[in-house]
Write an enzyme that holds these catalytic residues in place. Structure first.
Site, short mmCIF file in Angstrom:
data_model
loop_
_atom_site.label_atom_id
_atom_site.label_comp_id
_atom_site.label_asym_id
_atom_site.label_seq_id
_atom_site.Cartn_x
_atom_site.Cartn_y
_atom_site.Cartn_z
N SER A 89 -9.83 1.92 2.99
CA SER A 89 -8.93 2.62 2.29
C SER A 89 -8.03 1.63 1.40
O SER A 89 -7.48 2.33 0.25
CB SER A 89 -8.34 3.50 2.96
OG SER A 89 -7.35 2.89 3.80
N SER B 98 -9.94 -0.62 7.14
CA SER B 98 -9.54 -0.58 5.73
C SER B 98 -8.86 -1.56 5.12
O SER B 98 -8.53 -1.65 4.03
CB SER B 98 -8.54 0.76 5.82
OG SER B 98 -9.26 1.76 5.87
N LYS C 100 0.83 -1.28 -0.01
CA LYS C 100 -0.15 -0.16 0.02
C LYS C 100 1.01 1.26 0.02
O LYS C 100 1.78 1.13 0.74
CB LYS C 100 -1.06 0.00 1.26
CG LYS C 100 -2.02 1.04 1.20
CD LYS C 100 -2.71 0.89 2.57
CE LYS C 100 -4.02 1.85 2.55
NZ LYS C 100 -4.59 1.92 3.83
#
Lengths: 486, 101
Positions: free
Chosen positions: A152, A176, A77
Site C-alpha cells: 500500500s 506494504s 505516508k
C-alpha cells in the site's frame, strides 16, 4: 543533487557545501515539476519545509549543533499524523481530517532536524497491493508509468524511486513497504514488530502494522532506524530495548555467515524468476556466506492466515470511523443508526468495505472458531517454523515478490491481488524484521527485490546483509524518465 | 467452497454498519465467496495440538500506566471540536436523535 542519498545531503550540509534552504528549494521544485507523472504526493507542505530549512541554516550560522537528519527531505505516508496537517489515509472519509497531534516518529524526525516535504499516497487505509484503491487516484511506477508502484505504500516508494526526495516513511502490515520497494527499485525496511513506535499511526491491523523507511541506500535505512528504533511510552506494544548503532553494524562482512533458503516454499516461482534469485545467492556465496536449506512448511498458508487476522483486526479498528466525532458525516442521516451506516457507506471504498465484511464474518459467532481461532493457531505454527529455521542460519533470503510490477488495472480478482503478498506476509505474522533490497532487473527491464528476514530484534543484522549485498551488486541505475535535472 | 446465503450477506453488511445498494451487495457477496473459499484451505492444517492465543510476542512486555491523563498529549475540547468535529454545540458533539427506524 537528486542523485545524493540522504546521508550524502546531510554531510554536504555539515561541510558547508549546500545549505538546507538550497536542498529544500531544489527538492520542492523537483516534486512540483515531476510529481504529476507519478502522483506520489497527496500534499506538499512547502511553507513548513522552508521554515524548517531556515531554522537549520540559522543554527549552523550561529555555530550550534544540528540533528542527525538535518538537511534531509523526507516524505511521510498519509496514514501517519503530522500535527495541523491532513491525514487522509487515502480515504474520502478522512479527506478533511486535520491531525491534532504528532506521531512519535514525526516527533523523532523533527527533533533530528529532518525536513518533512509532504504526505504520500496509499491504498485506502493501507488496504491493497497496488496503490489503486486511494480516493486520490493512482500512483504510477517511475520505471514504467503504466504499471503500479505496488502498495500500500506506493506513494512513498514512487517519490523515493523518482528521486523527488531521498527518504520516505511507509507502513508494512503484510508487505506494504517491501513489495512497493521491490517494484520501484528502492530499499524498503520493515522493522521488528515493537521496534518502532506506532503512536500516531492510523491503525489497520494492530498485531501486524509497523512503520519503516524507504531509501535509495541501505545506509539511509540504517540512519532512519538509529532515529526511530527506540522505546515510546505512548505505544504499549513498543519495546523497551534501547536505541542501537546501525550505521557501524551494517559494514561488518558476512563472511562465514549462514543464509537459509526455504526452497520448497519457493516452488511456485517461475523458472526465470528462480534464475534471478539464484544469481543473487551466487553473489552472496562469493562474499563468503554459506547457503543452507530451511523449511517453512506453514508459510504457504501465510496469506490466508494474514487475510483472516488482518481483516478481523481492521473491522474492529475501523469501527471508530462512524461520522460522529471526526471524519465524513452523511447529510442524509435522520437518526443515529443511519448516521453510522450512511457515513461509512458513502465514504469508504469498495476494497475497504470488502475487508470490513470479511473481518466481521470471521469474528461473528458461529464462524470465529473455524476462521479466526484457526488462523491464530496456524500463525503460531508459522512462528515455530521460523524459530526452528533460525537455529540453522543467521538470516533467511527469499525473493520479495513472485514477479515484477504489474499493469495498472490488470488484477481484478481479489484473491489474485492478495497473493501478491505471498512472500512478505509471513514476516508480519511472525513479527520479524525484513528488508527488500534491489537485486537487478527482469526481462522487461523492471526492478526486482531480494528479501532478508532475521529473528526478532535482529534489525541490525538484516540491514547488514542487505548492505553487504548492495555493496557487491551492480550499481543501480535511476528510472530513465527521472534521471534528469528539471 | 464456503457458501454464504444472500440473507447472511445482508445481515453481515448491517453488522459492519454499512448500508449497500442491491448491486453493491451482489458484488460484495461474490467477492466474499471467493475470499472465504480461498481462506478455507486452512482446514487442511492440523492444529489439534496448538493453543489459541491472540498475543504471540512473549518478548514484548505490554506496558501499563496509571489511568490518568498525560498532560503532554492532552487535547483541549475546543481544539478537538474546532479541528474537525462534523457538528457541535455548547462544547459537545451534536448527532441526530436516536430515533426509531
Amino acid at each position: 543533487m537528486f542523485k545524493n542519498s540522504g546521508l550524502e545531503l546531510h554531510r554536504k550540509l555539515i561541510e558547508g557545501k549546500l545549505s538546507a534552504c538550497e536542498i529544500t528549494e531544489y527538492f520542492l521544485s523537483r516534486a512540483q515539476m515531476l510529481d504529476d507523472d507519478v502522483c506520489g504526493f497527496i500534499s506538499v507542505s512547502a511553507e513548513k519545509a522552508m521554515e524548517k530549512a531556515y531554522e537549520i541554516d540559522k543554527k549552523l550560522a550561529e555555530g550550534k549543533n544540528v540533528g542527525k537528519l538535518a538537511g534531509i527531505p523526507i516524505a511521510i505516508k498519509d496514514n501517519i499524523n503530522i500535527k495541523g496537517q491532513a491525514t487522509s489515509c487515502g480515504s474520502k472519509h478522512l479527506k478533511n481530517y486535520i491531525a491534532p497531534y504528532n506521531a512519535t516518529v514525526v516527533k523523532l524526525l523533527e527533533h533530528e532536524d529532518a525536513i518533512i516535504l509532504g504526505k504520500t499516497n496509499l491504498d485506502e487505509f493501507a488496504m491493497g497491493s497496488s496503490c489503486e484503491t486511494s480516493h486520490f487516484g493512482y500512483t504510477r511506477n517511475p520505471w514504467n508509468l503504466s504499471k503500479t508502484p505496488g502498495g500500500s505504500s506506493g506513494g512513498s516508494a514512487a517519490v523515493v524511486s523518482a528521486r523527488l526526495c531521498p527518504i520516505s516513511l511507509g507502513t508494512d502490515t503484510g508487505g506494504s513497504i517491501r513489495q512497493p520497494a521491490a517494484f520501484t527499485g528502492v530499499v524498503g525496511f520493515k522493522p521488528t514488530y515493537g521496534r518502532v513506535s506506532r503512536f500516531g499511526l492510523v491503525a489497520f491491523a494492530s498485531s501486524l502494522d509497523q512503520i519503516g523507511p524507504f531509501s535509495n541506500s541501505v545506509e539511509d535505512a540504517a540512519l532512519m532506524m538509529e532515529v526511530m528504533g527506540r522505546p515510546c511510552d505512548d505505544d504499549a506494544t513498543c519495546s523497551d530495548k534501547l536505541a542501537e548503532h546501525y550505521l557501524e553494524a551494517i559494514n561488518q562482512p558476512i563472511q562465514g555467515k549462514k543464509i537459509g533458503v526455504p526452497r520448497s516454499f519457493l516452488k511456485e516461482l517461475s523458472e526465470q524468476r528462480k534464475g534471478y534469485f539464484e544469481n543473487s545467492l551466487k553473489q552472496l556465496e562469493k562474499q563468503g556466506a554459506t547457503i543452507v536449506e530451511v523449511d517453512l512448511p506453514h508459510s504457504e498458508y501465510a496469506v490466508q492466515v494474514y487475510y483472516i487476522i488482518s481483516t478481523a483486526e481492521a473491522s474492529t479498528n475501523l469501527a471508530r470511523f462512524d461520522g460522529v466525532r471526526y471524519g465524513y458525516r452523511s447529510e442524509k442521516a435522520k437518526n443515529l443508526r443511519d448516521l453510522y451506516d450512511l457515513s461509512r457507506t458513502e465514504s469508504l471504498g469498495s476494497e475497504v468495505k470488502m475487508r470490513l465484511l470479511t473481518g466481521t464474518f470471521v469474528l461473528s459467532s458461529g464462524h470465529a472458531d473455524a476462521y479466526y481461532q484457526k488462523a491464530q493457531k496456524i500463525r503460531q505454527l508459522i512462528i515455530q517454523d521460523f524459530e526452528k529455521a533460525f537455529k540453522e542460519c543467521d538470516v533467511i533470503a527469499m525473493p520479495t515478490t513472485g514477479a515484477s510490477a504489474f499493469e495498472i488495472g490488470s488484477i481484478e480478482d481479489p484473491v489474485k491481488m492478495y497473493l501478491q503478498d505471498l512472500y512478505t506476509t509471513s514476516a508480519n505474522l511472525a513479527g520479524l524484521p525484513a528488508v527488500s533490497v534491489p537485486s537487478g532487473f527482469d526481462e522487461d527491464g523492471m526492478p526486482l527485490g531480494l528479501q532478508f528476514l532475521g529473528p526478532r530484534f535482529t534489525d541490525k543484522r538484516v540491514l547488514q546483509f542487505a548492505k553487504q549485498f548492495e555493496k557487491e551488486r551492480d550499481a543501480m541505475p535511476l528510472p530513465p524518465l527521472f534521471d534528469k535535472e528539471v | 467452497m464456503s457458501d454464504i446465503s444472500k440473507e447472511a450477506v445482508h445481515d453481515l453488511i448491517a453488522l459492519a454498519r454499512l448500508n449497500c445498494s442491491k448491486e453493491e451487495e451482489k458484488h460484495l457477496a461474490s467477492n466474499l465467496k471467493k475470499v472465504l473459499g480461498f481462506v478455507k484451505t486452512l482446514d487442511q492444517v492440523d492444529t489439534s495440538n496448538v493453543n489459541s492465543t491472540a498475543f504471540i510476542f512473549n518478548d514484548l512486555k505490554l506496558k501499563t500506566r496509571e489511568d490518568e491523563p498525560n498532560e503532554a498529549n492532552l487535547l483541549k475540547r475546543e481544539e478537538f471540536l474546532e479541528g474537525g468535529a462534523p457538528s457541535y454545540i455548547g462544547g459537545l458533539v451534536r448527532v441526530p436523535s436516536i430515533g426509531i427506524k
